[in-house]
Design a protein around this motif. Structure first.
Motif, mmCIF file in Angstrom:
data_model
loop_
_atom_site.group_PDB
_atom_site.id
_atom_site.type_symbol
_atom_site.label_atom_id
_atom_site.label_comp_id
_atom_site.label_asym_id
_atom_site.label_seq_id
_atom_site.Cartn_x
_atom_site.Cartn_y
_atom_site.Cartn_z
ATOM 1 N N VAL A 1 0.235 6.935 2.142
ATOM 2 C CA VAL A 1 0.808 5.654 2.556
ATOM 3 C C VAL A 1 0.251 4.519 1.703
ATOM 4 O O VAL A 1 0.964 3.587 1.350
ATOM 5 C CB VAL A 1 0.529 5.381 4.053
ATOM 6 C CG1 VAL A 1 1.081 4.028 4.463
ATOM 7 C CG2 VAL A 1 1.108 6.492 4.910
ATOM 8 N N VAL A 2 -1.012 4.603 1.372
ATOM 9 C CA VAL A 2 -1.553 3.641 0.420
ATOM 10 C C VAL A 2 -2.089 4.408 -0.782
ATOM 11 O O VAL A 2 -2.308 5.611 -0.721
ATOM 12 C CB VAL A 2 -2.699 2.771 0.994
ATOM 13 C CG1 VAL A 2 -2.283 2.148 2.307
ATOM 14 C CG2 VAL A 2 -3.968 3.559 1.138
ATOM 15 N N ILE B 1 -1.970 -2.738 7.910
ATOM 16 C CA ILE B 1 -0.734 -2.572 7.149
ATOM 17 C C ILE B 1 -0.101 -3.931 6.884
ATOM 18 O O ILE B 1 0.322 -4.229 5.772
ATOM 19 C CB ILE B 1 0.257 -1.698 7.935
ATOM 20 C CG1 ILE B 1 -0.380 -0.388 8.337
ATOM 21 C CG2 ILE B 1 1.540 -1.514 7.144
ATOM 22 C CD1 ILE B 1 -0.062 0.776 7.500
ATOM 23 N N GLN C 1 9.504 -3.712 6.645
ATOM 24 C CA GLN C 1 8.547 -2.887 5.926
ATOM 25 C C GLN C 1 7.415 -2.452 6.847
ATOM 26 O O GLN C 1 6.961 -1.315 6.802
ATOM 27 C CB GLN C 1 8.008 -3.648 4.714
ATOM 28 C CG GLN C 1 7.080 -2.834 3.840
ATOM 29 C CD GLN C 1 7.754 -1.588 3.301
ATOM 30 O OE1 GLN C 1 8.793 -1.645 2.677
ATOM 31 N NE2 GLN C 1 7.170 -0.420 3.561
ATOM 32 N N THR D 1 6.595 1.390 7.650
ATOM 33 C CA THR D 1 5.306 1.985 7.325
ATOM 34 C C THR D 1 4.619 2.538 8.569
ATOM 35 O O THR D 1 4.031 3.612 8.542
ATOM 36 C CB THR D 1 4.401 0.946 6.648
ATOM 37 O OG1 THR D 1 5.095 0.388 5.535
ATOM 38 C CG2 THR D 1 3.122 1.573 6.172
ATOM 39 N N LEU E 1 -1.856 -5.687 4.155
ATOM 40 C CA LEU E 1 -1.539 -5.121 2.840
ATOM 41 C C LEU E 1 -0.141 -5.519 2.382
ATOM 42 O O LEU E 1 0.085 -5.791 1.206
ATOM 43 C CB LEU E 1 -1.662 -3.598 2.874
ATOM 44 C CG LEU E 1 -3.075 -3.048 2.752
ATOM 45 C CD1 LEU E 1 -3.114 -1.557 3.016
ATOM 46 C CD2 LEU E 1 -3.663 -3.359 1.378
#
Lengths: 142, 142
Positions: B70-71, B28, B5, B9, B31
DNA sequence: ATACCTGCAAAGTCTTTGCCTTAGG
DNA sequence: CCTAAGGCAAAGACTTTGCAGGTAT
């Protein structure tokens, strides 16, 4: 009918120990009249209230009314935005304790996606997504 | 799987024109590791990041990542809390345009109450209520 | 009379920006 | 090299509070 609501709510306030002031009445009336939630600024700058009282007053009234359960404060829990990774195909809803702020993901299937599609077709909104949060008091804080 | 992941990302970020910096990777990763959304403060004060970079950096990264999709930024739309009268038996969910900020109530029956009850039984949370908001781009802003 | 409310202005709390330096590609 | 990214510190945007005086009960 809305007039009744005003009286009913003012009665609630009275029971909660608040005095019946012009600012309070007008604040409630404004909230009743509005068909969607309003921010402190919305309310304080509204023609009904802007001349009538200071923003600090509106703030304090809203604060009291929230505590008494007469109004509900939406959004901005913890006074900050939350960020989360946007992973395609993954979606999380949350359960949040209003006392300690604990956040936990809900693993039940989200019952909202169907409605989301309907809304897209009915309203013409595009790129729809949703946020669903449950609030309550967790067992530890009870 | 989570390692993947991270790479996926970061690849997204690269495609979006972001440079691969330590701060970005660690943000990232943090998160991904977290199982619930985090605030700017949560992230910036997290042991992974607090020594590594300034809060302004985290802020700017989150800002870019939100723009690139992306977020996702949850809550605190319009940087303020919303207030609404709490009328027993009445419940409203909302549809909000992420461009112009227009808010309109949804009149479809809310499909969440059943789930709310289940959650109460399963988790022991009390005084449950929920907030459900749909976001998207309204026809005018499209 | 006596709490409770208000207005005003100041203090906080976070977020957001400017500017100059550092470092990816 | 050239442009995006980062650190630091200052500026903003709202929210929240202290205090002195006004007001509902």
């Amino acid at each position: 009918m809305q007039k009744d609501q005003l009286e009913v709510t003012l009665e609630q306030c009275k029971d909660a120990g608040l005095r019946r002031t012009k600012a309070l009445s007008m604040l409630i009336e404004t909230l009743i009249t509005s068909d969607s939630p309003m921010t402190l600024a919305d309310l304080s700058d509204h023609k009904n209230l802007t001349e009538l009282c200071d923003r600090a007053t509106v703030f304090r009234l809203l604060q009291k009314l929230s505590n008494k359960g007469v109004v509900r404060r939406l959004g901005l829990h913890e006074r900050a935005a939350y960020f989360t990774l946007l992973i395609p195909g993954r979606h999380q809803d949350f359960l949040i304790c209003t006392d300690c702020g604990d956040i936990q993901p809900i693993n039940a299937p989200c019952p909202v996606h169907q409605l989301e599609k309907e809304i897209a077709t009915n309203t013409g909104y595009t790129s729809l997504y949703h946020e669903l949060e449950f609030f309550g008091t967790c067992p530890t804080c009870t």
